[in-house]
Scaffold this motif. Sequence first.
Motif, PDB file in Angstrom:
ATOM      1  N   THR A  82      -9.314 -35.968  20.169  1.00 14.74           N
ATOM      2  CA  THR A  82      -9.590 -36.378  21.547  1.00 14.74           C
ATOM      3  C   THR A  82      -8.761 -37.602  21.922  1.00 14.74           C
ATOM      4  N   ARG A  83      -8.613 -38.550  20.999  1.00 11.11           N
ATOM      5  CA  ARG A  83      -7.783 -39.721  21.281  1.00 11.11           C
ATOM      6  C   ARG A  83      -6.324 -39.330  21.493  1.00 11.11           C
ATOM      7  N   ASN A  84      -5.852 -38.368  20.711  1.00 11.47           N
ATOM      8  CA  ASN A  84      -4.458 -37.933  20.857  1.00 11.47           C
ATOM      9  C   ASN A  84      -4.233 -37.222  22.194  1.00 11.47           C
ATOM     10  N   ILE A  85      -5.207 -36.417  22.620  1.00  9.91           N
ATOM     11  CA  ILE A  85      -5.115 -35.754  23.925  1.00  9.91           C
ATOM     12  C   ILE A  85      -5.027 -36.799  25.035  1.00  9.91           C
ATOM     13  N   ALA A  86      -5.881 -37.816  24.938  1.00  7.92           N
ATOM     14  CA  ALA A  86      -5.881 -38.880  25.938  1.00  7.92           C
ATOM     15  C   ALA A  86      -4.572 -39.665  25.916  1.00  7.92           C
ATOM     16  N   THR A  87      -4.050 -39.914  24.716  1.00  3.60           N
ATOM     17  CA  THR A  87      -2.794 -40.655  24.589  1.00  3.60           C
ATOM     18  C   THR A  87      -1.646 -39.896  25.251  1.00  3.60           C
ATOM     19  N   GLU A  88      -1.620 -38.587  25.074  1.00  2.72           N
ATOM     20  CA  GLU A  88      -0.581 -37.771  25.712  1.00  2.72           C
ATOM     21  C   GLU A  88      -0.626 -37.905  27.232  1.00  2.72           C
ATOM     22  N   ALA A  89      -1.841 -38.025  27.773  1.00  2.39           N
ATOM     23  CA  ALA A  89      -2.005 -38.103  29.228  1.00  2.39           C
ATOM     24  C   ALA A  89      -1.805 -39.514  29.770  1.00  2.39           C
ATOM     25  N   ILE A 171       7.122 -49.458  21.520  1.00  2.00           N
ATOM     26  CA  ILE A 171       7.077 -48.753  20.232  1.00  2.00           C
ATOM     27  C   ILE A 171       6.753 -47.264  20.369  1.00  2.00           C
ATOM     28  N   GLY A 172       6.535 -46.794  21.596  1.00  2.00           N
ATOM     29  CA  GLY A 172       6.230 -45.390  21.816  1.00  2.00           C
ATOM     30  C   GLY A 172       4.751 -45.097  21.637  1.00  2.00           C
ATOM     31  N   LYS A 173       4.354 -43.933  22.091  1.00  2.00           N
ATOM     32  CA  LYS A 173       2.968 -43.520  21.907  1.00  2.00           C
ATOM     33  C   LYS A 173       2.735 -43.116  20.451  1.00  2.00           C
ATOM     34  N   ILE A 174       1.550 -43.418  19.956  1.00  2.00           N
ATOM     35  CA  ILE A 174       1.248 -43.164  18.546  1.00  2.00           C
ATOM     36  C   ILE A 174       0.090 -42.180  18.440  1.00  2.00           C
ATOM     37  N   SER A 175       0.307 -41.118  17.679  1.00  2.00           N
ATOM     38  CA  SER A 175      -0.750 -40.135  17.430  1.00  2.00           C
ATOM     39  C   SER A 175      -1.474 -40.480  16.141  1.00  2.00           C
ATOM     40  N   ALA A 176      -2.777 -40.328  16.164  1.00  2.00           N
ATOM     41  CA  ALA A 176      -3.578 -40.556  14.962  1.00  2.00           C
ATOM     42  C   ALA A 176      -3.608 -39.281  14.128  1.00  2.00           C
ATOM     43  N   PRO A 177      -3.662 -39.391  12.798  1.00  2.00           N
ATOM     44  CA  PRO A 177      -3.794 -38.194  11.953  1.00  2.00           C
ATOM     45  C   PRO A 177      -5.110 -37.490  12.252  1.00  2.00           C
ATOM     46  N   LYS A 181     -12.338 -39.403   9.804  1.00  2.00           N
ATOM     47  CA  LYS A 181     -12.618 -40.824   9.661  1.00  2.00           C
ATOM     48  C   LYS A 181     -11.370 -41.559   9.205  1.00  2.00           C
ATOM     49  N   ARG A 182     -11.270 -42.837   9.581  1.00  2.00           N
ATOM     50  CA  ARG A 182     -10.165 -43.715   9.199  1.00  2.00           C
ATOM     51  C   ARG A 182      -8.866 -43.401   9.942  1.00  2.00           C
ATOM     52  N   GLN A 183      -8.914 -42.532  10.951  1.00  2.00           N
ATOM     53  CA  GLN A 183      -7.691 -42.260  11.713  1.00  2.00           C
ATOM     54  C   GLN A 183      -7.229 -43.487  12.483  1.00  2.00           C
ATOM     55  N   ASP A 184      -8.173 -44.364  12.860  1.00  2.00           N
ATOM     56  CA  ASP A 184      -7.786 -45.579  13.567  1.00  2.00           C
ATOM     57  C   ASP A 184      -7.043 -46.540  12.632  1.00  2.00           C
ATOM     58  N   TRP A 185      -7.430 -46.580  11.376  1.00  2.00           N
ATOM     59  CA  TRP A 185      -6.731 -47.394  10.379  1.00  2.00           C
ATOM     60  C   TRP A 185      -5.266 -46.961  10.297  1.00  2.00           C
ATOM     61  N   ALA A 186      -5.060 -45.644  10.194  1.00  2.00           N
ATOM     62  CA  ALA A 186      -3.699 -45.113  10.105  1.00  2.00           C
ATOM     63  C   ALA A 186      -2.903 -45.403  11.373  1.00  2.00           C
ATOM     64  N   LEU A 187      -3.560 -45.311  12.527  1.00  2.00           N
ATOM     65  CA  LEU A 187      -2.868 -45.551  13.794  1.00  2.00           C
ATOM     66  C   LEU A 187      -2.352 -46.983  13.875  1.00  2.00           C
ATOM     67  N   TRP A 188      -3.188 -47.961  13.524  1.00  2.00           N
ATOM     68  CA  TRP A 188      -2.761 -49.354  13.638  1.00  2.00           C
ATOM     69  C   TRP A 188      -1.749 -49.727  12.560  1.00  2.00           C
TER      70      TRP A 188
END
Length: 266
Positions: A82-89, A171-177, A181-188
């Motif tokens: 859901t976060r990645n969908i929102a990021t694309e938009a 730095i461009g848009k970043i997609s989370a894995p 869980k922990r996808q926010d850790w990977a994103l940052w």
Amino acid sequence: MTKLTKNDIQPLVSIITPLYNAAPFIAQTIASIQAQTYQNWEQIIVDDCSTDNSVDIVRALAALDDRIKLITLSRNSGAAHTRNIATEAAQGKYIAFLDSDDLWNAEKLQKQIAFMQKTACDVSYTSYVHIDEHGKPLGKRIVALPELHYKKQHSNNYVGNLTGIYNATSIGKISAPDVRKRQDWALWLDAIKKSGKPALGLQEDLAFYRVREGSMSSNKLNLVKYNYQFYKTCLGYSHIVAALCLLRFFWEYFVVRPEWIQRYDV
């Protein structure tokens, strides 16, 4: 003389909000964004097949404020998707995150964007406090590190997702894995890597993290497997390397990180 536009003075901030069965909280979350002294924002809410009346609440509020944008999914897919969908938009220069049960201080965006512009940093975050389901303080403050290097973030997630903002133009848009869980850790971690310089912490309490009964994050024992999966799945390490990184994580989490957690009377 060229006339400055609103986007020159206050660049657009895109706020990413995943939504799933948050009817008791989502109106408060949206209200905390609408109360911002920094007004050039859009909130992109992606509903992950809620079974309560969360969507009805958002639709009613969006009808009164065109900065609120709702996307509904046809299949439950988890917070990362859901976060990645929102990021694309997202259309903003800056991308921020606020979950559907958390809150912001009214000056959060104004202070943090000014801080990023003054310091020319691409990734920033702030201190925040814990509240209970009723919005009452729990006497726990998470203090932001002044500087957060890639190596430090690799050993532990020091960015409260509800406080983080990154400059998508730089730095461009970043997609989370796509993990539960922990996808926010990977994103940052990825944001810091792409920035090529440390994330900077604003040591003011500008957000409120709601601790809900029975939430995944409230059970620390269950998080061990998610931390291991972060190294194994998100970063692609072997079992041995992931296990060694997990040992380093335990040291950071139990010995080092408590220095940045403050308890106080409420």
